[in-house]
Design a protein around this motif. Sequence first.
Motif, PDB file in Angstrom:
ATOM      1  N   SER A  26       0.836  -1.192   0.000  1.00  0.00           N
ATOM      2  CA  SER A  26       0.000   0.000   0.000  1.00  0.00           C
ATOM      3  C   SER A  26       0.870   1.241   0.000  1.00  0.00           C
ATOM      4  CB  SER A  26      -0.923   0.009   1.221  1.00  0.00           C
ATOM      5  OG  SER A  26      -1.771   1.138   1.196  1.00  0.00           O
ATOM      6  N   ASN A  27       0.450   2.194  -0.790  1.00  0.00           N
ATOM      7  CA  ASN A  27       1.053   3.529  -0.864  1.00  0.00           C
ATOM      8  C   ASN A  27       0.025   4.401  -1.588  1.00  0.00           C
ATOM      9  OD1 ASN A  27       1.686   3.431  -3.835  1.00  0.00           O
ATOM     10  ND2 ASN A  27       3.071   1.797  -3.178  1.00  0.00           N
ATOM     11  N   GLN A  32      -5.617   0.905  -1.550  1.00  0.00           N
ATOM     12  CA  GLN A  32      -6.333  -0.240  -0.985  1.00  0.00           C
ATOM     13  C   GLN A  32      -7.315   0.176   0.116  1.00  0.00           C
ATOM     14  OE1 GLN A  32      -5.292  -3.881  -1.744  1.00  0.00           O
ATOM     15  NE2 GLN A  32      -3.063  -3.731  -1.748  1.00  0.00           N
ATOM     16  N   THR A  33      -7.940   1.321  -0.060  1.00  0.00           N
ATOM     17  CA  THR A  33      -8.851   1.882   0.939  1.00  0.00           C
ATOM     18  C   THR A  33     -10.000   0.936   1.273  1.00  0.00           C
ATOM     19  OG1 THR A  33      -8.270   4.066   0.123  1.00  0.00           O
ATOM     20  CG2 THR A  33     -10.239   3.919   1.477  1.00  0.00           C
ATOM     21  N   GLU A  34     -10.583   0.321   0.268  1.00  0.00           N
ATOM     22  CA  GLU A  34     -11.714  -0.586   0.490  1.00  0.00           C
ATOM     23  C   GLU A  34     -11.280  -1.804   1.309  1.00  0.00           C
ATOM     24  OE1 GLU A  34     -14.948  -3.126  -2.144  1.00  0.00           O
ATOM     25  OE2 GLU A  34     -13.821  -1.523  -3.117  1.00  0.00           O
ATOM     26  N   LEU A  35     -10.130  -2.363   0.984  1.00  0.00           N
ATOM     27  CA  LEU A  35      -9.623  -3.521   1.723  1.00  0.00           C
ATOM     28  C   LEU A  35      -9.296  -3.140   3.170  1.00  0.00           C
ATOM     29  CD1 LEU A  35      -8.573  -6.414   1.986  1.00  0.00           C
ATOM     30  CD2 LEU A  35      -6.411  -5.631   0.967  1.00  0.00           C
ATOM     31  N   ILE A  36      -8.674  -1.990   3.369  1.00  0.00           N
ATOM     32  CA  ILE A  36      -8.334  -1.538   4.725  1.00  0.00           C
ATOM     33  C   ILE A  36      -9.607  -1.369   5.553  1.00  0.00           C
ATOM     34  CG2 ILE A  36      -7.388   0.404   6.039  1.00  0.00           C
ATOM     35  CD1 ILE A  36      -5.299   0.660   3.718  1.00  0.00           C
ATOM     36  N   SER A  37     -10.617  -0.751   4.982  1.00  0.00           N
ATOM     37  CA  SER A  37     -11.894  -0.554   5.675  1.00  0.00           C
ATOM     38  C   SER A  37     -12.544  -1.902   6.004  1.00  0.00           C
ATOM     39  CB  SER A  37     -12.813   0.298   4.797  1.00  0.00           C
ATOM     40  OG  SER A  37     -14.064   0.423   5.381  1.00  0.00           O
TER      41      SER A  37
END
Length: 187
Positions: A26-27, A32-37
């Motif tokens: 990630s950078n 990867q906002t959806e995966l992090i959420s």
Amino acid sequence: SNFNIKQVDDVMKMAKIVPSINQIESNPYIAQTELISHCEKHGIKITAYSPLGSQDNPARQERWPVLLKDKTVVALAKKYGKTPAHICLRYHIERKVSVIPKSVTPSRIAANIDVFDFNLTAEDIKDLEKAEFFRSCCPPKMIEWKGQKICIPRDLCHPYFPFEECLEKFKDIRANYQDERGWAPEK
């Protein structure tokens, strides 16, 4: 590590103990906002590797953008009197993501900690994520295919390859290629 949303869901259906961390690339280019959420909803923390853009990736192509030279990253570095690397590291801290930058240089290792005397604004984060246009299917692998060198997802031939968005793009290779580990999808 490198679990996507589908894999996280598969694990959560059968896990008696919730995984504590999902380590992902990630950078700002691969936010990867959806995966992090999704992981946060399950109580799974995220650790980001390649936070500075993975310039030493063996499958890197010349046309790929250089994160530390990105105009938004450079402008924010100037705004805060920091380096582009500091901006990329602080980006993760603002998102409550632990970050593991790779470095073998003692001076860079020491400099990487100099990210706690400033904050990025919500607008800064949005600006950084506007640059998200490059996705990797990590880790990549270079292969010879029909007389050409091409970059494919390393585990494309694994029977449980989870990245459905790649299956259509690489269906001919997946159907006809056996990798060095002997993985080949069932026919």
